[in-house]
Scaffold this motif. Sequence first.
Motif, PDB file in Angstrom:
ATOM      1  N   MET A  30       0.832  -1.203   0.000  1.00 15.16           N
ATOM      2  CA  MET A  30       0.000   0.000   0.000  1.00 15.16           C
ATOM      3  C   MET A  30       0.870   1.258   0.000  1.00 15.16           C
ATOM      4  O   MET A  30       0.581   2.233  -0.696  1.00 15.16           O
ATOM      5  CB  MET A  30      -0.940  -0.012   1.209  1.00 15.16           C
ATOM      6  CG  MET A  30      -1.992  -1.112   1.147  1.00 15.16           C
ATOM      7  SD  MET A  30      -2.912  -1.333   2.689  1.00 15.16           S
ATOM      8  CE  MET A  30      -3.909   0.146   2.693  1.00 15.16           C
ATOM      9  N   LYS A  31       1.958   1.237   0.761  1.00 15.72           N
ATOM     10  CA  LYS A  31       2.910   2.357   0.748  1.00 15.72           C
ATOM     11  C   LYS A  31       3.509   2.518  -0.648  1.00 15.72           C
ATOM     12  O   LYS A  31       3.645   3.625  -1.168  1.00 15.72           O
ATOM     13  CB  LYS A  31       4.046   2.098   1.741  1.00 15.72           C
ATOM     14  CG  LYS A  31       3.668   2.066   3.205  1.00 15.72           C
ATOM     15  CD  LYS A  31       4.924   1.770   4.029  1.00 15.72           C
ATOM     16  CE  LYS A  31       4.625   1.494   5.478  1.00 15.72           C
ATOM     17  NZ  LYS A  31       5.871   1.125   6.229  1.00 15.72           N
ATOM     18  N   LEU A  32       3.865   1.371  -1.239  1.00 19.23           N
ATOM     19  CA  LEU A  32       4.453   1.395  -2.583  1.00 19.23           C
ATOM     20  C   LEU A  32       3.468   1.961  -3.588  1.00 19.23           C
ATOM     21  O   LEU A  32       3.842   2.775  -4.442  1.00 19.23           O
ATOM     22  CB  LEU A  32       4.873  -0.023  -2.987  1.00 19.23           C
ATOM     23  CG  LEU A  32       5.379  -0.191  -4.426  1.00 19.23           C
ATOM     24  CD1 LEU A  32       6.596   0.685  -4.686  1.00 19.23           C
ATOM     25  CD2 LEU A  32       5.690  -1.657  -4.716  1.00 19.23           C
TER      26      LEU A  32
ATOM     27  N   GLY B  34       1.635   6.269 -12.837  1.00 19.33           N
ATOM     28  CA  GLY B  34       0.960   6.063 -11.562  1.00 19.33           C
ATOM     29  C   GLY B  34       0.270   4.729 -11.420  1.00 19.33           C
ATOM     30  O   GLY B  34      -0.440   4.506 -10.438  1.00 19.33           O
ATOM     31  N   GLU B  35       0.489   3.811 -12.363  1.00 20.08           N
ATOM     32  CA  GLU B  35      -0.225   2.529 -12.347  1.00 20.08           C
ATOM     33  C   GLU B  35       0.691   1.338 -12.075  1.00 20.08           C
ATOM     34  O   GLU B  35       1.842   1.309 -12.509  1.00 20.08           O
ATOM     35  CB  GLU B  35      -0.928   2.282 -13.684  1.00 20.08           C
ATOM     36  CG  GLU B  35      -2.228   3.030 -13.853  1.00 20.08           C
ATOM     37  CD  GLU B  35      -2.995   2.545 -15.072  1.00 20.08           C
ATOM     38  OE1 GLU B  35      -4.231   2.516 -15.004  1.00 20.08           O
ATOM     39  OE2 GLU B  35      -2.357   2.169 -16.083  1.00 20.08           O
ATOM     40  N   LEU B  36       0.121   0.365 -11.391  1.00 19.06           N
ATOM     41  CA  LEU B  36       0.711  -0.963 -11.234  1.00 19.06           C
ATOM     42  C   LEU B  36      -0.189  -1.932 -11.983  1.00 19.06           C
ATOM     43  O   LEU B  36      -1.379  -2.021 -11.699  1.00 19.06           O
ATOM     44  CB  LEU B  36       0.784  -1.353  -9.756  1.00 19.06           C
ATOM     45  CG  LEU B  36       1.062  -2.837  -9.433  1.00 19.06           C
ATOM     46  CD1 LEU B  36       2.438  -3.253  -9.946  1.00 19.06           C
ATOM     47  CD2 LEU B  36       0.943  -3.090  -7.934  1.00 19.06           C
ATOM     48  N   VAL B  37       0.369  -2.647 -12.959  1.00 20.49           N
ATOM     49  CA  VAL B  37      -0.406  -3.599 -13.758  1.00 20.49           C
ATOM     50  C   VAL B  37       0.211  -4.977 -13.596  1.00 20.49           C
ATOM     51  O   VAL B  37       1.427  -5.153 -13.680  1.00 20.49           O
ATOM     52  CB  VAL B  37      -0.421  -3.197 -15.245  1.00 20.49           C
ATOM     53  CG1 VAL B  37      -1.128  -4.254 -16.082  1.00 20.49           C
ATOM     54  CG2 VAL B  37      -1.110  -1.848 -15.423  1.00 20.49           C
ATOM     55  N   LEU B  38      -0.658  -5.968 -13.355  1.00 20.90           N
ATOM     56  CA  LEU B  38      -0.213  -7.347 -13.191  1.00 20.90           C
ATOM     57  C   LEU B  38      -0.843  -8.203 -14.281  1.00 20.90           C
ATOM     58  O   LEU B  38      -2.066  -8.246 -14.401  1.00 20.90           O
ATOM     59  CB  LEU B  38      -0.595  -7.876 -11.802  1.00 20.90           C
ATOM     60  CG  LEU B  38      -0.047  -7.066 -10.618  1.00 20.90           C
ATOM     61  CD1 LEU B  38      -1.097  -6.062 -10.128  1.00 20.90           C
ATOM     62  CD2 LEU B  38       0.366  -7.966  -9.476  1.00 20.90           C
TER      63      LEU B  38
ATOM     64  N   ILE C 120       4.022   5.031  -6.124  1.00 25.16           N
ATOM     65  CA  ILE C 120       3.891   4.880  -7.580  1.00 25.16           C
ATOM     66  C   ILE C 120       2.996   5.976  -8.154  1.00 25.16           C
ATOM     67  O   ILE C 120       3.306   6.586  -9.180  1.00 25.16           O
ATOM     68  CB  ILE C 120       3.331   3.483  -7.925  1.00 25.16           C
ATOM     69  CG1 ILE C 120       4.376   2.397  -7.634  1.00 25.16           C
ATOM     70  CG2 ILE C 120       2.884   3.412  -9.389  1.00 25.16           C
ATOM     71  CD1 ILE C 120       3.847   0.980  -7.765  1.00 25.16           C
ATOM     72  N   LYS C 121       1.894   6.222  -7.476  1.00 24.24           N
ATOM     73  CA  LYS C 121       0.959   7.246  -7.931  1.00 24.24           C
ATOM     74  C   LYS C 121       1.553   8.643  -7.787  1.00 24.24           C
ATOM     75  O   LYS C 121       1.433   9.491  -8.690  1.00 24.24           O
ATOM     76  CB  LYS C 121      -0.337   7.159  -7.130  1.00 24.24           C
ATOM     77  CG  LYS C 121      -1.391   8.172  -7.564  1.00 24.24           C
ATOM     78  CD  LYS C 121      -2.666   8.032  -6.754  1.00 24.24           C
ATOM     79  CE  LYS C 121      -3.702   9.077  -7.196  1.00 24.24           C
ATOM     80  NZ  LYS C 121      -4.949   8.980  -6.390  1.00 24.24           N
ATOM     81  N   ALA C 122       2.239   8.893  -6.668  1.00 26.69           N
ATOM     82  CA  ALA C 122       2.776  10.231  -6.388  1.00 26.69           C
ATOM     83  C   ALA C 122       3.834  10.668  -7.390  1.00 26.69           C
ATOM     84  O   ALA C 122       3.881  11.840  -7.784  1.00 26.69           O
ATOM     85  CB  ALA C 122       3.345  10.263  -4.972  1.00 26.69           C
ATOM     86  N   VAL C 123       4.679   9.735  -7.807  1.00 28.04           N
ATOM     87  CA  VAL C 123       5.780  10.104  -8.705  1.00 28.04           C
ATOM     88  C   VAL C 123       5.517   9.708 -10.154  1.00 28.04           C
ATOM     89  O   VAL C 123       6.345   9.962 -11.032  1.00 28.04           O
ATOM     90  CB  VAL C 123       7.113   9.492  -8.222  1.00 28.04           C
ATOM     91  CG1 VAL C 123       7.422   9.945  -6.809  1.00 28.04           C
ATOM     92  CG2 VAL C 123       7.086   7.968  -8.294  1.00 28.04           C
ATOM     93  N   GLY C 124       4.373   9.070 -10.416  1.00 30.31           N
ATOM     94  CA  GLY C 124       4.031   8.714 -11.793  1.00 30.31           C
ATOM     95  C   GLY C 124       4.805   7.542 -12.355  1.00 30.31           C
ATOM     96  O   GLY C 124       5.037   7.471 -13.577  1.00 30.31           O
TER      97      GLY C 124
END
Length: 307
Positions: free
Chosen positions: A65-67, A135-139, A71-75
């Motif tokens: 959740m921190k990560l 800002g996205e994490l895709v799996l 990810i969103k904050a720095v794009g």
Amino acid sequence: MTTDEKKSDKSEKEKEKQSEPERLHEGTAAKNLNKKEKKGRRAVWIDEETLEYEIELKSLQIELMKLQLHIKAVGMRVLAIFEGRDAAGKGGTIKRITEFLNPRTTRVVALSKPNDTEVTQWYFQRYVSHLPSAGELVLFDRSWYNRAMVEPVMGFCTDEQHKRFLKDVPLFEQMLVKDGIILFKFYFSVSKEEQARRFEARKSDVLKQYKLSPVDNLAQQHWDQYSVKKFQMLNESNRSLSPWTIIRSDNKKRARINCMKHILANIDYPEKIAAERLIADPAIVISGIDEIQHMEEHLFKPGLLRG
């Protein structure tokens, strides 16, 4: 069958059903660890390994959740590919990774077989639209690597298409990484015996029967062919810019924990827990180079090859 016999049969089935152990929802043991005894509560025995797993899982999910916030904050753009044999534990790991993450910036991509239009397109084309934006994490629950193992073994592509893919995929991934995408490639390695056991469990578990497919039924039969294709895939696509990480997954819980640790250890983010808490088990997390070496040594001894 008489009415009395039917009633007796029904009664026996009900007894069998009642005797089946109930499975607690994951996290229940850790959540109730320090609860006091009182009326309306029932004691349940939990093995220590399960309790330790649930406590560590929660800790790592907090880190994820921190990560995600970072990810969103720095794009950042983060892409994680999950490959492996059927019933290797890919979906279960993805589920635990995404369980508490914001779905607005986390996506799971699990594409079905290509339609008539997609079959005529450049092979990578249908995957490109699912790549992460800022800002996205895709799996990816399976990916373009379908063409490395499943398609050639099952006859869904030609030999020429398979060879062309193995030549093109390092270049494709090089473009992604050089454009700024952080790429993880996980191959979940399950033994033949454990895969067979999991297939049998799916047949009897109503909640898992949706996972069964015609391809699953042939996985054991084509085990050696899959091993050869896996060797070719690793040799051609394990590159310094886009290396493979092998996850030994006979123990699903240890596989999930160590996969999460690998992701968290390889991206910096604020308020990260101590590095030693994110050290992966070397018996579970194997580099692509080490797996290739293992396969080279045992390629003509299929019984010694890991899944």
